[in-house]
Design an enzyme around this catalytic site. Structure first.
Site, PDB file in Angstrom:
ATOM      1  CB  ILE A 233      40.512  29.288  26.908  1.00  0.00           C
ATOM      2  CG1 ILE A 233      39.815  27.960  26.651  1.00  0.00           C
ATOM      3  CG2 ILE A 233      41.413  29.658  25.726  1.00  0.00           C
ATOM      4  CD1 ILE A 233      38.795  28.023  25.508  1.00  0.00           C
TER       5      ILE A 233
ATOM      6  CG  HIS B 183      38.596  34.092  28.972  1.00  0.00           C
ATOM      7  ND1 HIS B 183      39.381  33.261  28.218  1.00  0.00           N
ATOM      8  CD2 HIS B 183      38.000  34.922  28.093  1.00  0.00           C
ATOM      9  CE1 HIS B 183      39.284  33.593  26.941  1.00  0.00           C
ATOM     10  NE2 HIS B 183      38.450  34.596  26.845  1.00  0.00           N
TER      11      HIS B 183
ATOM     12  N   GLY C  91      43.464  35.437  24.394  1.00  0.00           N
ATOM     13  CA  GLY C  91      44.441  35.738  23.354  1.00  0.00           C
ATOM     14  C   GLY C  91      45.164  37.048  23.585  1.00  0.00           C
ATOM     15  CB  VAL C  92      44.115  40.459  24.702  1.00  0.00           C
ATOM     16  CG1 VAL C  92      43.188  40.756  23.545  1.00  0.00           C
ATOM     17  CG2 VAL C  92      43.341  40.118  25.946  1.00  0.00           C
TER      18      VAL C  92
ATOM     19  CD  GLU D 205      50.997  43.214  28.192  1.00  0.00           C
ATOM     20  OE1 GLU D 205      51.954  43.668  28.858  1.00  0.00           O
ATOM     21  OE2 GLU D 205      50.447  43.868  27.270  1.00  0.00           O
TER      22      GLU D 205
END
Length: 155
Positions: A63, A57, A66-67, A71
């Site tokens: 990067i 990723h 976002g998840v 978290e």
């Protein structure tokens, strides 16, 4: 006689690991710099190129997903909710919802992700908090997190 305000506390990785069940590679809080139970918490995650998620990723433009930022915020909120609780061996702090999620900037290797949560409501075993993540003082992500303290599944 008037009660004094709770004193802010910090947490090193050993205390964090006593309060959270997460472990590598999923423990996403490195240090708590300020925690006032039932009020607010400030913590951080040092984002390094060695994070396993950067392999995919994205290989040519790493990067932080976002998840995983969410978290990290949820783990920070879990630390706030459990900071003044006793034995948590048979309990887990579990997401129950996210509202108003917005991503404002990318988080990349070398960033320090500053994590802040403040309690909006704590009732029985349910918690609602305002959560924000910053890089260099600039907002990277924000959300309202709801969570519950539940029983750990029996093995």
């Amino acid at each position: 006689m008037q009660e004094s305000a709770p004193q802010p506390q910090s947490m090193d990785i050993q205390r964090i690991m006593r309060l959270l069940p997460h472990r590598y590679p999923f423990l996403l809080v490195d240090r708590v710099v300020e925690c006032v139970p039932d009020s607010h918490i400030k913590a951080y995650k040092n984002v390094t190129f060695n994070e396993p998620f950067f392999q995919g990723h994205f290989p040519d433009a790493p990067i932080m997903p976002g998840v995983l930022i969410l978290e990290a915020l949820a783990q920070t909120g879990g630390l706030l909710a459990t900071a003044d609780m006793g034995d948590l061996d048979d309990k887990l702090f579990l997401f129950t919802g996210l509202d108003g999620v917005k991503f404002r900037r990318q988080v990349v290797p070398g960033d320090r992700l500053d994590l802040e949560c403040s309690n909006l409501r704590m009732k029985l075993k349910l918690c609602k908090m305002e959560a924000r993540a910053f890089v260099d003082g600039k907002l990277a992500a924000e959300a309202q997190i709801t969570a519950a303290i539940g029983d750990r599944p029996k093995s």
